[in-house]
Design an enzyme around this catalytic site. Structure first.
Site, PDB file in Angstrom:
ATOM      1  N   GLU A  37      -1.106   2.020  -8.409  1.00 24.55           N
ATOM      2  CA  GLU A  37      -1.954   3.205  -8.325  1.00 24.55           C
ATOM      3  C   GLU A  37      -1.154   4.407  -7.870  1.00 24.55           C
ATOM      4  O   GLU A  37      -0.144   4.279  -7.187  1.00 24.55           O
ATOM      5  CB  GLU A  37      -3.132   2.983  -7.386  1.00 24.55           C
ATOM      6  CG  GLU A  37      -2.851   2.200  -6.110  1.00 24.55           C
ATOM      7  CD  GLU A  37      -1.790   2.780  -5.210  1.00 24.55           C
ATOM      8  OE1 GLU A  37      -1.826   4.024  -4.994  1.00 24.55           O
ATOM      9  OE2 GLU A  37      -0.937   2.019  -4.713  1.00 24.55           O
ATOM     10  N   GLU A  88       2.207   2.404  -5.908  1.00 23.20           N
ATOM     11  CA  GLU A  88       2.693   2.474  -7.289  1.00 23.20           C
ATOM     12  C   GLU A  88       3.270   1.140  -7.785  1.00 23.20           C
ATOM     13  O   GLU A  88       4.176   1.111  -8.601  1.00 23.20           O
ATOM     14  CB  GLU A  88       3.681   3.637  -7.483  1.00 23.20           C
ATOM     15  CG  GLU A  88       5.012   3.522  -6.758  1.00 23.20           C
ATOM     16  CD  GLU A  88       5.960   4.719  -6.982  1.00 23.20           C
ATOM     17  OE1 GLU A  88       7.095   4.493  -7.445  1.00 23.20           O
ATOM     18  OE2 GLU A  88       5.564   5.866  -6.665  1.00 23.20           O
TER      19      GLU A  88
END
Lengths: 347, 347
Positions: free
Chosen positions: A171, A314
């Site tokens: 994300e 991420e």
């Protein structure tokens, strides 16, 4: 929405038994490879293979903006979400470096940036121009939630078309630890200040402010927060909804999942509250430094593979754990047995 | 013997400073890669490179037998030492699988098996046909110790000829946790039962017996155990002496070392007591399940990279950590900087 509740298979008992037996035959004292033995056996049972393998890694990064960023709850300005999406597209972020090394399939999905990033390599499946500020109103509408959930499922469909052996979600979204902490507080029924952390680098005073914003939102919306999906719609982010739906969809389609850090684990907790059987399909890459991660891991009975003090998100912590899982598979598949090597048994 | 005391260089301060500065420029919140940042910076300062790298991995396994095996202190019969050497030569052991995956240079050195293994791929630099039973008499003579130390140095010379970026030593020797526990007890001045563990799989009663054997030996030899080298000669194993000398020699020649588990860490502790500056050159692959490992790591101020519940030895835990170090290097070298990616700075 009903898709979320479709049944999920259990790990295969016969492949589990066979893998466990093979581990006792390999030329090492029983149990001496620790977690590596457990990981290989678990993967064999999920993949229904005598030779478990992680050759083909799929990584989807979901990016979205958060209305709650207006409350000064992040150390970075909101513009960084889109700037980092461009960095992903250009191959300069941490996860890009790791993905290249693993020869993984890597993709970025704009599931609701404030302003769309116009790059051909960015998949656009937008639920909106960022969420609403959940201090004031619910983060998203029912219709927006559906779009975000569908974006997660679509990523898993692409992973399956690409013959992935494991699904990794990540994300990007400035202020998304605020959203994730709010959801964790609601799901675990703990006060905001027990679970709210520094995110990308807040100081102690800023963390207190962030926790106060969350606590106010929890009080404002307390009548709404009655189901996991209501928590997601009220306090969530589009990228977190996409992750939760992707995790459930992967489990439904027998694709193992490698969960990243705090925000991804909150998505995994949502997924587990929505459809509990999905948990068997989850591996956890690492223990994040973010304050609330341990509580969320405990609620999932999760044992992360790595503890490296990472807190980047991420998908980076999950991708870091891939070589450990790959080594676990290769040890399981390639080591000689006691009889092959003519080695004397222990006591 | 004097070779052990030759000076050892400190990490390069200028390369350290430059690497630390580069980490602040990479597109991530400061510190968010945790240990990976520290590992890359440390390696840059040791290798004196702006782009640290671990492309070329050298693994030496030292194998030897132990007279103390006669005291029933291992879960496996002594014959297994030579059988496992054959397994290493045939490529069937855990470390072989891992070494192949990393494209590492792998070698096995017979530094004192009871009976030599007659295989062309096994390097023979034998200090004897196993050590003496240290419950009764010193494990080795001064002359034997010299041969074992030279075997360690010779392995490092081969690693340097092969342009290795890191040296990994491993050990094989039935009953060698007994020897290592005895040395750790002597070096750390703790009673044997506080540091003696299960080795390859003893039960509680067998562990008590093993600790009693060690405690008796410590009392028998207490007048001898006045220097680290005397501890090594009295209670050691040929493979542990080789490891300690290899670690010192690597540090003297600016070759970083990746230490494995309990036995290797005791060798590292010996090395550090002999020539303390060598410690700057050590990375620690993993925290072993073996009981005494944490105390030895604490004495070295060591923070292992992995905690996977492993307790196999034969360099397996060190080799498992190589991908983490490699990823740390690649992140350091390949990530975009904030200015390259045009990303807004944090608060």
């Amino acid at each position: 929405m009903q898709t979320l509740f479709l049944p999920i298979a259990a790990p295969d008992a016969e492949f589990y038994r066979r893998a466990l037996h093979r581990q006792t035959q390999l030329t090492k004292p029983p149990g001496s490879l620790g977690r590596l033995e457990q990981l290989a056996v678990a993967l064999a049972a999920l993949q229904r293979r005598d030779q478990p393998a992680l050759d083909n890694i799929h990584i989807s990064i979901f990016a979205a903006d958060h209305g709650i960023a207006a409350e000064a709850v992040s150390a970075f300005p909101q513009a960084v979400t889109a700037e980092m999406v461009k960095n992903f597209a250009a191959g300069g972020a941490a996860v890009n470096v790791l993905a290249r090394q693993l020869n993984a399939h890597f993709e970025v999905v704009d599931v609701g940036l404030l302003n769309p990033v116009e790059l051909p390599s960015v998949i656009r499946q937008r639920a909106g121009a960022g969420t609403e500020n959940f201090k004031i109103k619910p983060a998203m509408s029912e219709a927006q939630l559906q779009i975000a959930l569908a974006a997660g499922r679509a990523a898993v469909s692409r992973a399956l078309v690409g013959k992935a052996d494991i699904f990794i979600g990540g994300e990007m979204g400035i202020a998304n630890t605020c959203s994730a902490s709010a959801m964790a507080a609601a799901l675990l029924a703990v006060p905001a200040d027990e679970i709210t952390g520094a995110g990308t680098g807040l100081n102690a005073g800023q963390i207190r402010h962030k926790a106060a914003v969350i606590q106010l939102a929890l009080q404002t919306h307390c009548q709404r927060l009655t189901t996991p999906l209501a928590v997601l719609q009220t306090l969530g982010g589009f990228e977190i909804a996409a992750l939760a739906a992707a995790y459930i969809s992967a489990a439904q389609q027998r694709l193992p999942v490698l969960v990243d850090g705090f925000i991804s684990s909150v998505a995994a907790l949502l997924a587990a509250r929505i459809n509990p059987d999905c948990r068997c399909w989850f591996f956890y890459g690492h223990r994040s430094e973010e304050k609330g991660h341990q509580q969320v891991l405990d609620a999932l009975a999760a044992e992360p593979i790595l503890q490296l003090g990472m807190r980047l998100g991420e998908a980076s912590g999950a991708v870091m754990a891939v070589p450990v899982l790959q080594m676990a598979c290769r040890l399981h598949n390639e080591m000689a047995t006691f009889s092959q090597a003519r080695i004397s048994a222990g006591l």
